[in-house]
Enzyme design. Structure first.
Site, PDB file in Angstrom:
ATOM      1  N   GLU A  50       0.829  -1.207   0.000  1.00  0.00           N
ATOM      2  CA  GLU A  50       0.000   0.000   0.000  1.00  0.00           C
ATOM      3  C   GLU A  50       0.863   1.257   0.000  1.00  0.00           C
ATOM      4  O   GLU A  50       1.802   1.371   0.804  1.00  0.00           O
ATOM      5  CB  GLU A  50      -0.906  -0.028   1.233  1.00  0.00           C
ATOM      6  CG  GLU A  50      -2.320   0.362   0.954  1.00  0.00           C
ATOM      7  CD  GLU A  50      -3.041  -0.588   0.003  1.00  0.00           C
ATOM      8  OE1 GLU A  50      -3.209  -0.219  -1.183  1.00  0.00           O
ATOM      9  OE2 GLU A  50      -3.432  -1.679   0.431  1.00  0.00           O
ATOM     10  N   HIS A  51       0.551   2.167  -0.909  1.00  0.00           N
ATOM     11  CA  HIS A  51       1.281   3.429  -1.109  1.00  0.00           C
ATOM     12  C   HIS A  51       2.714   3.182  -1.597  1.00  0.00           C
ATOM     13  O   HIS A  51       3.536   4.084  -1.584  1.00  0.00           O
ATOM     14  CB  HIS A  51       1.280   4.289   0.168  1.00  0.00           C
ATOM     15  CG  HIS A  51      -0.051   4.938   0.437  1.00  0.00           C
ATOM     16  ND1 HIS A  51      -0.284   6.271   0.217  1.00  0.00           N
ATOM     17  CD2 HIS A  51      -1.224   4.421   0.885  1.00  0.00           C
ATOM     18  CE1 HIS A  51      -1.553   6.551   0.560  1.00  0.00           C
ATOM     19  NE2 HIS A  51      -2.134   5.440   0.949  1.00  0.00           N
ATOM     20  N   THR A  52       3.011   1.958  -1.968  1.00  0.00           N
ATOM     21  CA  THR A  52       4.332   1.654  -2.521  1.00  0.00           C
ATOM     22  C   THR A  52       4.392   1.989  -4.009  1.00  0.00           C
ATOM     23  O   THR A  52       5.480   2.207  -4.545  1.00  0.00           O
ATOM     24  CB  THR A  52       4.665   0.157  -2.335  1.00  0.00           C
ATOM     25  OG1 THR A  52       3.507  -0.601  -2.676  1.00  0.00           O
ATOM     26  CG2 THR A  52       5.067  -0.144  -0.902  1.00  0.00           C
TER      27      THR A  52
ATOM     28  N   GLY B  82     -13.191   1.235  -2.767  1.00  0.00           N
ATOM     29  CA  GLY B  82     -11.798   0.795  -2.749  1.00  0.00           C
ATOM     30  C   GLY B  82     -11.563  -0.442  -3.595  1.00  0.00           C
ATOM     31  O   GLY B  82     -10.500  -1.055  -3.516  1.00  0.00           O
ATOM     32  N   LEU B  83     -12.540  -0.829  -4.416  1.00  0.00           N
ATOM     33  CA  LEU B  83     -12.354  -1.997  -5.289  1.00  0.00           C
ATOM     34  C   LEU B  83     -12.048  -1.579  -6.720  1.00  0.00           C
ATOM     35  O   LEU B  83     -12.046  -2.380  -7.633  1.00  0.00           O
ATOM     36  CB  LEU B  83     -13.605  -2.884  -5.255  1.00  0.00           C
ATOM     37  CG  LEU B  83     -13.967  -3.435  -3.872  1.00  0.00           C
ATOM     38  CD1 LEU B  83     -15.209  -4.300  -3.954  1.00  0.00           C
ATOM     39  CD2 LEU B  83     -12.818  -4.241  -3.279  1.00  0.00           C
TER      40      LEU B  83
ATOM     41  N   GLU C  88      -6.979   8.690 -16.056  1.00  0.00           N
ATOM     42  CA  GLU C  88      -7.408   8.975 -14.673  1.00  0.00           C
ATOM     43  C   GLU C  88      -6.632  10.166 -14.101  1.00  0.00           C
ATOM     44  O   GLU C  88      -7.192  11.020 -13.421  1.00  0.00           O
ATOM     45  CB  GLU C  88      -7.251   7.731 -13.788  1.00  0.00           C
ATOM     46  CG  GLU C  88      -7.831   7.940 -12.401  1.00  0.00           C
ATOM     47  CD  GLU C  88      -8.387   6.697 -11.740  1.00  0.00           C
ATOM     48  OE1 GLU C  88      -8.553   5.651 -12.399  1.00  0.00           O
ATOM     49  OE2 GLU C  88      -8.682   6.765 -10.537  1.00  0.00           O
TER      50      GLU C  88
ATOM     51  N   ASP D  48      -4.001  -0.324 -10.225  1.00  0.00           N
ATOM     52  CA  ASP D  48      -5.381  -0.775 -10.420  1.00  0.00           C
ATOM     53  C   ASP D  48      -5.604  -1.251 -11.856  1.00  0.00           C
ATOM     54  O   ASP D  48      -6.216  -2.291 -12.102  1.00  0.00           O
ATOM     55  CB  ASP D  48      -6.359   0.365 -10.124  1.00  0.00           C
ATOM     56  CG  ASP D  48      -6.241   0.866  -8.692  1.00  0.00           C
ATOM     57  OD1 ASP D  48      -5.490   0.245  -7.909  1.00  0.00           O
ATOM     58  OD2 ASP D  48      -6.891   1.870  -8.369  1.00  0.00           O
TER      59      ASP D  48
HETATM   60  P1  ADP Z   1     -13.178   3.341  -6.724  1.00  0.00           P
HETATM   61  O1  ADP Z   1     -12.266   3.263  -7.896  1.00  0.00           O
HETATM   62  O2  ADP Z   1     -12.559   2.921  -5.450  1.00  0.00           O
HETATM   63  O3  ADP Z   1     -14.487   2.644  -6.949  1.00  0.00           O
HETATM   64  P2  ADP Z   1     -13.110   6.112  -7.461  1.00  0.00           P
HETATM   65  O4  ADP Z   1     -13.532   7.345  -6.767  1.00  0.00           O
HETATM   66  O5  ADP Z   1     -11.710   6.004  -7.929  1.00  0.00           O
HETATM   67  O6  ADP Z   1     -13.520   4.884  -6.515  1.00  0.00           O
HETATM   68  O7  ADP Z   1     -14.021   5.895  -8.745  1.00  0.00           O
HETATM   69  C1  ADP Z   1     -15.433   5.922  -8.611  1.00  0.00           C
HETATM   70  C2  ADP Z   1     -16.016   6.803  -9.711  1.00  0.00           C
HETATM   71  O8  ADP Z   1     -15.859   6.149 -10.969  1.00  0.00           O
HETATM   72  C3  ADP Z   1     -17.495   7.018  -9.554  1.00  0.00           C
HETATM   73  O9  ADP Z   1     -17.775   8.085  -8.702  1.00  0.00           O
HETATM   74  C4  ADP Z   1     -17.918   7.297 -11.000  1.00  0.00           C
HETATM   75  O10 ADP Z   1     -17.632   8.633 -11.335  1.00  0.00           O
HETATM   76  C5  ADP Z   1     -16.954   6.431 -11.802  1.00  0.00           C
HETATM   77  N1  ADP Z   1     -17.564   5.138 -12.190  1.00  0.00           N
HETATM   78  C6  ADP Z   1     -17.058   3.917 -11.960  1.00  0.00           C
HETATM   79  N2  ADP Z   1     -17.823   2.959 -12.506  1.00  0.00           N
HETATM   80  C7  ADP Z   1     -18.853   3.579 -13.108  1.00  0.00           C
HETATM   81  C8  ADP Z   1     -19.995   3.137 -13.873  1.00  0.00           C
HETATM   82  N3  ADP Z   1     -20.228   1.841 -14.116  1.00  0.00           N
HETATM   83  N4  ADP Z   1     -20.830   4.087 -14.339  1.00  0.00           N
HETATM   84  C9  ADP Z   1     -20.593   5.390 -14.118  1.00  0.00           C
HETATM   85  N5  ADP Z   1     -19.548   5.865 -13.431  1.00  0.00           N
HETATM   86  C10 ADP Z   1     -18.683   4.984 -12.915  1.00  0.00           C
HETATM   87 MG    MG Z   2     -10.473   4.377  -8.123  1.00  0.00          MG
END
Ligand code: ADP
Ligand code: MG
Length: 388
Positions: free
Chosen positions: A27-29, A120-121, A156, A168
């Site tokens: 983590e954070h590596t 976080g997935l 991203e 990721d």
């Molecule tokens: P994590 O990656 O941990 O789920 P993030 O904040 O990095 O959290 O990414 C979540 C964001 O990605 C959501 O708020 C949305 O903007 C976008 N997102 C992910 N999957 C979808 C989807 N199937 N439809 C629309 N937006 C999505």
């Molecule tokens: Mg994310």
């Protein structure tokens, strides 16, 4: 995907998918040029695509009920925002990598997902990688998966504006059933490591605390800055260059807080390497202590845990888990526990009871399985779809 036809009024030419991921350890590596060991999970984002004969790209998600429309001419990362930036950012990043899209015609894209958002997935990598693998295939770009990972990361970082590493996307694209993806974030070399959880009767439990701290982004940036400051003070380009043997020197050169940040990174890299070796030599029952040591290091040295994550980890261990740790960037989110057969229900009940007793928000608890990475979905092939 029936939803595509319902939404756009015609059949898609194909459906692709990419999974979310869990980070087993490391983590954070990643932004310190270090080691990480995530695996792709059985929660996916599906991307159905239809061809258009103009230069328009329309993107829609069953989760947002919104359709965003842009032109392939003049895609500008500064003009992209919200959830669609994850998708359109990938197309922009292709052009930024020098891929010529001037002769391409537009697309209609529909996304659907069972990766929980913001837990976080990495639903963000899943949506980016599903888009990337679809376009790579549909437009015959033939880019290697590692290049696609970099392109998704660029999307991203630049179009969404999240300063994340490449872990990721690598897990989502290169993952394999029953395997972890050992990634060296300095050389970008990857190695598949057999996990054998099912063989050993182990279930990976995810405990999503639903805690999300407003200072998470600031905390992440702050830790990055500390690591950069420490590397500069110690005369190395990244903390990856340090080993445990350098810690004494680091302790003398740095203030206590910065030293503890460094100690987390150095020992965490070591733990990732040992986890991969232990998995290969002795199997998953031998990695419990490494997972717990990782959690303790994040709690005490890197200071990115929160009481709810500590409670989840402590309760899982007390209930018989082989190992447990918070996973992801920290300041909330989820913990994972390796749970032996027969203990799942006991641990689930114990965690729910412990959260109730402390007045914490009820966590969501579910299991994940190490699963295949991004792919074309034949199972969801619609009748009119032709193979390339
Ligand atoms: P994590 O990656 O941990 O789920 P993030 O904040 O990095 O959290 O990414 C979540 C964001 O990605 C959501 O708020 C949305 O903007 C976008 N997102 C992910 N999957 C979808 C989807 N199937 N439809 C629309 N937006 C999505
Ligand atoms: Mg994310």
């Amino acid at each position: 995907m029936q939803a595509f036809a319902t939404h756009y009024g015609y059949e898609p030419v194909g459906v692709w998918s990419a999974p979310g991921r869990v980070n087993l350890i490391g983590e954070h590596t990643d932004y310190n040029g270090g080691l990480v060991l995530p695996f792709a999970i059985d929660r996916r984002t599906w991307c159905a695509v239809g061809d258009r004969d103009d230069r328009v790209v329309r993107v829609s998600s069953t989760l947002t009920h919104e359709t965003v429309q842009v032109s392939l001419d003049g895609l500008d990362p500064d003009q992209l925002s919200g959830w669609s930036a994850y998708v359109l950012g990938v197309i922009w990043a292709l052009t930024a990598e020098g891929i010529d899209l001037t002769s391409r015609s537009g697309l209609d894209i529909l996304l659907t997902s069972d990766v929980p958002l913001g837990a976080g997935l990495s639903s963000s990598a899943a949506i980016e990688c599903a888009t990337a693998i679809a376009i790579n295939d549909l437009w015959h770009l033939d880019l290697p998966l590692q290049d696609l990972a970099r392109i998704c990361q660029r999307a991203e970082n630049r179009a969404v504006g999240a300063p994340t590493g490449i872990m990721d996307q690598t897990a989502s694209l290169l993952g394999k059933a029953d395997h972890g993806v050992l990634l060296d974030c300095e050389s970008f070399a990857t190695e598949l490591v057999p996990l054998r959880f099912a063989d050993e009767g182990i279930t990976v439990m995810v405990i999503d605390t639903h805690v999300s701290h407003a200072h998470a982004t600031g905390g992440y940036a702050d830790r990055r800055a500390s690591c950069e400051k420490a590397a500069a003070a110690l005369g190395v380009t990244s903390l990856r260059a340090l080993t445990r043997a350098d810690l004494e020197r680091a302790e003398q050169a740095l203030d206590d807080e910065t030293f503890r940040r460094v100690r987390h990174i150095v020992t965490e890299n070591d733990r990732v390497a040992h986890t991969a070796a232990a998995l290969l030599d002795s199997g998953p029952r031998s990695i419990g202590a490494l997972l717990v040591a990782s959690h303790v290091s994040m709690r005490d040295d890197f200071e990115i845990s929160v009481p709810e994550l500590d409670l989840a980890v402590d309760t899982a261990i007390a209930g018989g888990a082989i190992g447990a740790r918070m996973t992801g960037g920290g300041f909330g989110g989820a913990a994972i526990a390796l749970v032996p057969a027969g203990h799942y229900d006991i641990i689930e009940r114990a965690v729910l009871a412990a959260f109730a007793a402390t007045g914490s928000t009820t966590p969501t608890i579910f299991s994940v399985t190490p699963s295949p990475g991004a792919r074309r979905e034949r199972a969801l092939t619609v009748p009119s779809m032709t193979e390339h």
